[in-house]
Write a protein that holds these residues in place. Structure first.
Motif, mmCIF file in Angstrom:
data_model
loop_
_atom_site.group_PDB
_atom_site.id
_atom_site.type_symbol
_atom_site.label_atom_id
_atom_site.label_comp_id
_atom_site.label_asym_id
_atom_site.label_seq_id
_atom_site.Cartn_x
_atom_site.Cartn_y
_atom_site.Cartn_z
ATOM 1 N N TYR A 120 45.349 19.688 116.593
ATOM 2 C CA TYR A 120 46.128 20.260 117.878
ATOM 3 C C TYR A 120 45.318 20.955 118.938
ATOM 4 N N ASP A 121 44.735 21.822 118.267
ATOM 5 C CA ASP A 121 43.663 22.710 119.344
ATOM 6 C C ASP A 121 42.771 21.757 120.022
ATOM 7 N N MET A 122 42.011 20.956 119.376
ATOM 8 C CA MET A 122 40.968 20.011 119.702
ATOM 9 C C MET A 122 41.758 18.999 120.921
ATOM 10 N N LYS A 123 42.976 18.576 120.602
ATOM 11 C CA LYS A 123 43.592 17.842 121.760
ATOM 12 C C LYS A 123 44.014 18.660 123.086
ATOM 13 N N SER A 171 50.254 29.919 123.411
ATOM 14 C CA SER A 171 49.875 30.941 122.254
ATOM 15 C C SER A 171 48.491 30.335 121.571
ATOM 16 N N ARG A 172 48.488 29.072 121.592
ATOM 17 C CA ARG A 172 47.031 28.446 121.016
ATOM 18 C C ARG A 172 45.932 28.803 122.004
ATOM 19 N N ILE A 173 46.179 28.458 123.248
ATOM 20 C CA ILE A 173 45.341 28.660 124.342
ATOM 21 C C ILE A 173 44.709 30.315 124.407
ATOM 22 N N THR A 174 45.707 30.914 124.400
ATOM 23 C CA THR A 174 45.552 32.559 124.518
ATOM 24 C C THR A 174 44.828 32.874 123.228
ATOM 25 N N LYS A 175 44.767 32.249 122.335
ATOM 26 C CA LYS A 175 43.956 32.710 121.071
ATOM 27 C C LYS A 175 42.622 32.188 120.923
ATOM 28 N N MET A 176 42.572 31.059 121.716
ATOM 29 C CA MET A 176 41.031 30.377 121.878
ATOM 30 C C MET A 176 40.354 30.986 122.956
ATOM 31 N N VAL A 177 41.003 31.641 124.035
ATOM 32 C CA VAL A 177 40.364 32.564 124.925
ATOM 33 C C VAL A 177 39.736 33.810 124.346
ATOM 34 N N ASP A 237 51.391 24.225 130.496
ATOM 35 C CA ASP A 237 51.526 24.212 129.055
ATOM 36 C C ASP A 237 52.727 23.383 128.410
ATOM 37 N N ARG A 238 53.813 23.114 129.085
ATOM 38 C CA ARG A 238 54.722 22.353 128.589
ATOM 39 C C ARG A 238 54.417 20.602 128.772
ATOM 40 N N GLN A 239 53.702 20.414 129.883
ATOM 41 C CA GLN A 239 53.142 19.169 129.945
ATOM 42 C C GLN A 239 52.166 18.832 128.870
ATOM 43 N N ILE A 240 51.229 19.933 128.347
ATOM 44 C CA ILE A 240 50.474 19.516 127.323
ATOM 45 C C ILE A 240 50.878 19.497 126.065
ATOM 46 N N GLY A 241 52.055 20.349 125.851
ATOM 47 C CA GLY A 241 52.895 20.166 124.604
ATOM 48 C C GLY A 241 53.503 18.796 124.389
ATOM 49 N N LYS A 242 53.889 18.292 125.433
ATOM 50 C CA LYS A 242 54.432 16.896 125.524
ATOM 51 C C LYS A 242 53.499 15.812 125.020
ATOM 52 N N LYS A 243 52.352 15.976 125.592
ATOM 53 C CA LYS A 243 51.119 15.162 125.012
ATOM 54 C C LYS A 243 50.835 15.268 123.603
ATOM 55 N N VAL A 244 50.684 16.404 123.002
ATOM 56 C CA VAL A 244 50.163 16.557 121.886
ATOM 57 C C VAL A 244 51.284 16.799 120.889
ATOM 58 N N GLY A 245 52.827 17.026 120.914
ATOM 59 C CA GLY A 245 53.669 17.030 120.127
ATOM 60 C C GLY A 245 53.851 18.559 119.663
ATOM 61 N N LEU A 246 53.598 19.559 120.907
ATOM 62 C CA LEU A 246 54.247 20.992 120.511
ATOM 63 C C LEU A 246 55.005 21.533 121.576
ATOM 64 N N SER A 247 55.420 22.623 121.393
ATOM 65 C CA SER A 247 56.037 23.165 122.344
ATOM 66 C C SER A 247 55.177 24.009 123.421
ATOM 67 N N GLY A 248 55.814 23.973 124.565
ATOM 68 C CA GLY A 248 54.858 24.744 125.492
ATOM 69 C C GLY A 248 54.568 26.214 125.301
ATOM 70 N N VAL A 249 55.393 26.829 124.454
ATOM 71 C CA VAL A 249 55.250 28.255 123.967
ATOM 72 C C VAL A 249 54.021 28.375 122.899
ATOM 73 N N SER A 250 53.993 27.127 121.966
ATOM 74 C CA SER A 250 52.986 27.075 121.078
ATOM 75 C C SER A 250 51.663 26.827 121.645
ATOM 76 N N LYS A 306 42.931 37.442 115.536
ATOM 77 C CA LYS A 306 42.011 36.500 114.800
ATOM 78 C C LYS A 306 42.528 35.149 115.071
ATOM 79 N N LEU A 307 41.659 34.135 115.301
ATOM 80 C CA LEU A 307 41.965 32.823 115.724
ATOM 81 C C LEU A 307 42.054 32.124 114.295
ATOM 82 N N ASN A 308 43.177 31.351 114.110
ATOM 83 C CA ASN A 308 43.383 30.507 112.997
ATOM 84 C C ASN A 308 42.228 29.458 113.048
ATOM 85 N N LYS A 309 41.792 28.909 111.963
ATOM 86 C CA LYS A 309 40.940 27.799 112.097
ATOM 87 C C LYS A 309 41.580 26.788 113.062
#
Length: 306
Positions: free
Chosen positions: A9-12, A41-47, A25-38, A2-5
């Motif tokens: 971060y998700d919108m960015k 994980s968020r992309i996978t949940k949104m898919v 993922d790592r490059q996205i993480g640097k832009k939004v302030g998250l780790s590449g792993v995070s 189940k996807l959390n609300k």
């Protein structure tokens, strides 16, 4: 799972993926302030939840020698509209919106003026917003047969790894890398996503169409300065038309942004569209790839593609 609300971060992350879904993922993480792993994980949940419906490639039709007709149809009957569009050309995008209207575009090979008349006859009360002829467009792809071979693989999977493409096409990784960099640097080609507007939860995606009578680049820059954080995709500009793809955390803030943009000096007309569904067929790109494969020449002038 189940996807959390969805949160900011998700919108960015989604905003970055709409601009270039091949961004690591790592490059996205640097832009939004998250780790590449995070981020992964968020992309996978949104898919899995259907927020991200698929990864795709958007190519501006004039860059491959086609004309395009952008229009607003007073109906949200997607199937009926697509059926009529295919009598004229190939659908470029079809977006049913709130208010029983559909924003759509059709790719046509030739006789643009004749196709415009067909639109008026086939789609009752359709309002043509913009037409673009290949010869008058600033978009250029300038592709070789090798480029089309790589484009074919990326059309099936825009996030495909370079090594895999090189192996399947029997090209060097250097050639594949150089071609993908060429694609990414070209404003006519975009690696992007199709998302489901209904699953953005508390967030609202909308498109703002603005007709301008003065320096469109200056107005676009002014809007970016004030509302750049709310941009969802790269703004589209053509002639006197500026289309902004934006998002907000509620309808009232979206309305406030609309009215502020409307009052900018040089903006003569604005209109807002709230999408319910987005489809972006790529059959016409596949046809161009097939035509390119049949050519005996290495470098393909636009007129030989279609």
């Amino acid at each position: 799972m189940k996807l959390n609300k969805l949160d900011n971060y998700d919108m960015k992350i989604l905003a970055i993926l709409t601009i270039d879904c091949r961004t690591p993922d790592r490059q996205i993480g640097k832009k939004v302030g998250l780790s590449g792993v995070s981020v992964k994980s968020r992309i996978t949940k949104m898919v899995r939840s259907g927020v991200i419906q698929n990864f795709t490639i958007k190519v501006e039709p004039p860059s491959l020698g086609y004309g395009v007709i952008y229009m607003i149809a007073p109906s949200d009957d997607e199937a009926g509209i697509v059926k009529k569009l295919r009598l004229i050309g190939e659908p470029f995008f079809v977006v049913p919106c709130l208010g029983d209207i559909t924003a759509c575009a059709i790719v046509v090979e030739k006789d643009l003026d004749q196709k415009i008349e067909l639109v008026k006859n086939l789609i009752m009360n359709a309002r043509i917003v913009l037409t673009m002829d290949a010869k008058d467009s600033e978009f250029r792809a300038d592709l070789t047969k090798t480029d089309f071979k790589i484009l074919e693989k990326l059309l099936k999977n825009p996030k495909e790894k370079i090594d895999t493409i090189a192996k399947s096409t029997k090209l060097s990784t250097k050639t594949v890398t150089r071609t993908i960099e060429k694609f990414e640097a070209n404003p006519a080609i975009q690696f992007t996503i199709i998302y489901d507007p209904r699953k953005l939860e508390k967030f609202i995606a909308f498109a703002l169409l603005a007709m301008v009578q003065s320096n469109i680049k200056k107005i676009k820059k002014e809007i970016e300065t004030s509302f750049g954080d709310n941009f969802w995709q790269v703004p589209f500009t053509a002639k006197e038309l500026l289309v902004l793809f934006m998002y907000s955390d509620n309808i009232y803030n979206a309305d406030t942004m609309h009215h502020k943009i409307k009052k900018i000096d040089g903006v003569v007309f604005t209109e807002v569209f709230f999408p319910k569904k987005i489809t972006m067929p790529t059959n016409w790109i596949s046809n161009s790839i097939k035509n390119a494969a049949r050519s005996e020449k290495l470098h393909l002038p636009i007129k030989q593609i279609i």
